[in-house]
Design a protein around this motif. Structure first.
Motif, PDB file in Angstrom:
ATOM      1  N   MET A   1      -7.238 -11.810  -5.583  1.00 53.85           N
ATOM      2  CA  MET A   1      -7.333 -10.752  -4.599  1.00 53.85           C
ATOM      3  C   MET A   1      -8.676 -10.051  -4.778  1.00 53.85           C
ATOM      4  O   MET A   1      -8.822  -9.174  -5.591  1.00 53.85           O
ATOM      5  N   ARG A   2      -9.667 -10.475  -4.064  1.00 52.60           N
ATOM      6  CA  ARG A   2     -11.001  -9.885  -4.162  1.00 52.60           C
ATOM      7  C   ARG A   2     -11.114  -8.620  -3.318  1.00 52.60           C
ATOM      8  O   ARG A   2     -11.790  -7.689  -3.664  1.00 52.60           O
ATOM      9  N   GLU A   3     -10.449  -8.601  -2.174  1.00 51.27           N
ATOM     10  CA  GLU A   3     -10.419  -7.424  -1.319  1.00 51.27           C
ATOM     11  C   GLU A   3      -9.000  -6.889  -1.314  1.00 51.27           C
ATOM     12  O   GLU A   3      -8.043  -7.622  -1.490  1.00 51.27           O
ATOM     13  N   LEU A   4      -8.889  -5.600  -1.085  1.00 50.65           N
ATOM     14  CA  LEU A   4      -7.552  -5.026  -0.999  1.00 50.65           C
ATOM     15  C   LEU A   4      -6.873  -5.510   0.271  1.00 50.65           C
ATOM     16  O   LEU A   4      -7.511  -5.618   1.317  1.00 50.65           O
ATOM     17  N   PRO A   5      -5.593  -5.808   0.201  1.00 49.58           N
ATOM     18  CA  PRO A   5      -4.892  -6.276   1.396  1.00 49.58           C
ATOM     19  C   PRO A   5      -4.831  -5.170   2.443  1.00 49.58           C
ATOM     20  O   PRO A   5      -4.584  -3.998   2.117  1.00 49.58           O
ATOM     21  N   SER A   6      -5.072  -5.524   3.698  1.00 54.65           N
ATOM     22  CA  SER A   6      -5.069  -4.521   4.766  1.00 54.65           C
ATOM     23  C   SER A   6      -3.696  -3.874   4.912  1.00 54.65           C
ATOM     24  O   SER A   6      -3.587  -2.729   5.351  1.00 54.65           O
ATOM     25  N   GLY A   7      -2.630  -4.563   4.514  1.00 55.59           N
ATOM     26  CA  GLY A   7      -1.291  -4.004   4.587  1.00 55.59           C
ATOM     27  C   GLY A   7      -1.080  -2.813   3.673  1.00 55.59           C
ATOM     28  O   GLY A   7      -0.120  -2.065   3.836  1.00 55.59           O
ATOM     29  N   LEU A   8      -1.985  -2.611   2.718  1.00 52.10           N
ATOM     30  CA  LEU A   8      -1.857  -1.502   1.778  1.00 52.10           C
ATOM     31  C   LEU A   8      -1.985  -0.149   2.473  1.00 52.10           C
ATOM     32  O   LEU A   8      -1.362   0.827   2.082  1.00 52.10           O
ATOM     33  N   PHE A   9      -2.786  -0.099   3.523  1.00 47.80           N
ATOM     34  CA  PHE A   9      -3.178   1.165   4.134  1.00 47.80           C
ATOM     35  C   PHE A   9      -2.129   1.681   5.116  1.00 47.80           C
ATOM     36  O   PHE A   9      -2.216   1.491   6.322  1.00 47.80           O
ATOM     37  N   ARG A  10      -1.127   2.335   4.535  1.00 51.74           N
ATOM     38  CA  ARG A  10      -0.012   2.905   5.282  1.00 51.74           C
ATOM     39  C   ARG A  10       0.787   3.808   4.366  1.00 51.74           C
ATOM     40  O   ARG A  10       0.445   3.990   3.211  1.00 51.74           O
ATOM     41  N   SER A  11       1.886   4.293   4.860  1.00 52.00           N
ATOM     42  CA  SER A  11       2.807   5.112   4.076  1.00 52.00           C
ATOM     43  C   SER A  11       3.894   4.217   3.498  1.00 52.00           C
ATOM     44  O   SER A  11       4.491   3.410   4.225  1.00 52.00           O
ATOM     45  N   TRP A  12       4.148   4.371   2.192  1.00 49.96           N
ATOM     46  CA  TRP A  12       5.139   3.557   1.481  1.00 49.96           C
ATOM     47  C   TRP A  12       6.168   4.467   0.816  1.00 49.96           C
ATOM     48  O   TRP A  12       5.810   5.515   0.276  1.00 49.96           O
ATOM     49  N   LEU A  13       7.430   4.047   0.826  1.00 46.37           N
ATOM     50  CA  LEU A  13       8.488   4.759   0.116  1.00 46.37           C
ATOM     51  C   LEU A  13       9.056   3.856  -0.978  1.00 46.37           C
ATOM     52  O   LEU A  13       9.177   2.641  -0.788  1.00 46.37           O
ATOM     53  N   HIS A  14       9.421   4.469  -2.087  1.00 50.47           N
ATOM     54  CA  HIS A  14       9.925   3.730  -3.246  1.00 50.47           C
ATOM     55  C   HIS A  14      11.308   3.162  -2.945  1.00 50.47           C
ATOM     56  O   HIS A  14      12.246   3.887  -2.660  1.00 50.47           O
ATOM     57  N   SER A  15      11.428   1.860  -3.026  1.00 50.10           N
ATOM     58  CA  SER A  15      12.705   1.164  -2.853  1.00 50.10           C
ATOM     59  C   SER A  15      13.233   0.836  -4.245  1.00 50.10           C
ATOM     60  O   SER A  15      13.247  -0.312  -4.687  1.00 50.10           O
ATOM     61  N   TYR A  16      13.651   1.878  -4.951  1.00 55.06           N
ATOM     62  CA  TYR A  16      13.995   1.736  -6.371  1.00 55.06           C
ATOM     63  C   TYR A  16      15.118   0.738  -6.611  1.00 55.06           C
ATOM     64  O   TYR A  16      15.227   0.168  -7.689  1.00 55.06           O
TER      65      TYR A  16
ATOM     66  N   ARG B   1      10.547   8.936  -3.428  1.00 60.40           N
ATOM     67  CA  ARG B   1       9.131   9.160  -3.686  1.00 60.40           C
ATOM     68  C   ARG B   1       8.341   8.209  -2.799  1.00 60.40           C
ATOM     69  O   ARG B   1       8.869   7.200  -2.345  1.00 60.40           O
ATOM     70  N   GLY B   2       7.075   8.525  -2.616  1.00 56.36           N
ATOM     71  CA  GLY B   2       6.255   7.651  -1.797  1.00 56.36           C
ATOM     72  C   GLY B   2       4.774   7.825  -2.070  1.00 56.36           C
ATOM     73  O   GLY B   2       4.356   8.671  -2.873  1.00 56.36           O
ATOM     74  N   MET B   3       3.982   6.996  -1.389  1.00 58.19           N
ATOM     75  CA  MET B   3       2.525   7.030  -1.473  1.00 58.19           C
ATOM     76  C   MET B   3       1.965   6.624  -0.127  1.00 58.19           C
ATOM     77  O   MET B   3       2.568   5.827   0.590  1.00 58.19           O
TER      78      MET B   3
END
Length: 105
Positions: A1-16, A40-42
């Protein structure tokens, strides 16, 4: 993974419920999660901004702004200017449906 995946750029919630070993699993905020008292989320933005969403009073998520930077291949450093502890994450897997990370520091 040389570049960050474009899917990273969003809101994420912890699916514990899906966590395994030392890997934490996050899903997009529109995922049909089972009922929970709070999650929790990021949020990641391409410009280096990150918002951490820890649980606050009454299990309501808070919003703590910070910055992310690439440390090395698949490793991100998150800093919050003293509002939260800084940490480093390894991206184990990321696509538009799931983000899996391992906390390094």
């Amino acid at each position: 993974m040389r570049e960050l995946p474009s899917g990273l750029f969003r809101s994420w919630l912890h699916s514990y419920e899906e966590d395994h070993e030392d890997v934490r699993v996050y899903r997009p905020d529109d995922f049909p999660f089972p009922p929970a008292r709070g999650r929790r989320g990021m949020e990641f933005a391409p410009d280096g901004a990150v918002v951490d969403h820890p649980l606050g009073r009454g299990d309501a998520p808070e919003a703590v702004p910070g910055r992310w930077r690439v440390v090395s291949d698949r490793h991100l450093a998150l800093s919050f200017a003293g509002a939260r502890p800084d940490r480093e994450l390894e991206i184990v897997h990321c696509d538009e449906r799931v983000l899996q990370v391992r906390r390094l520091v």
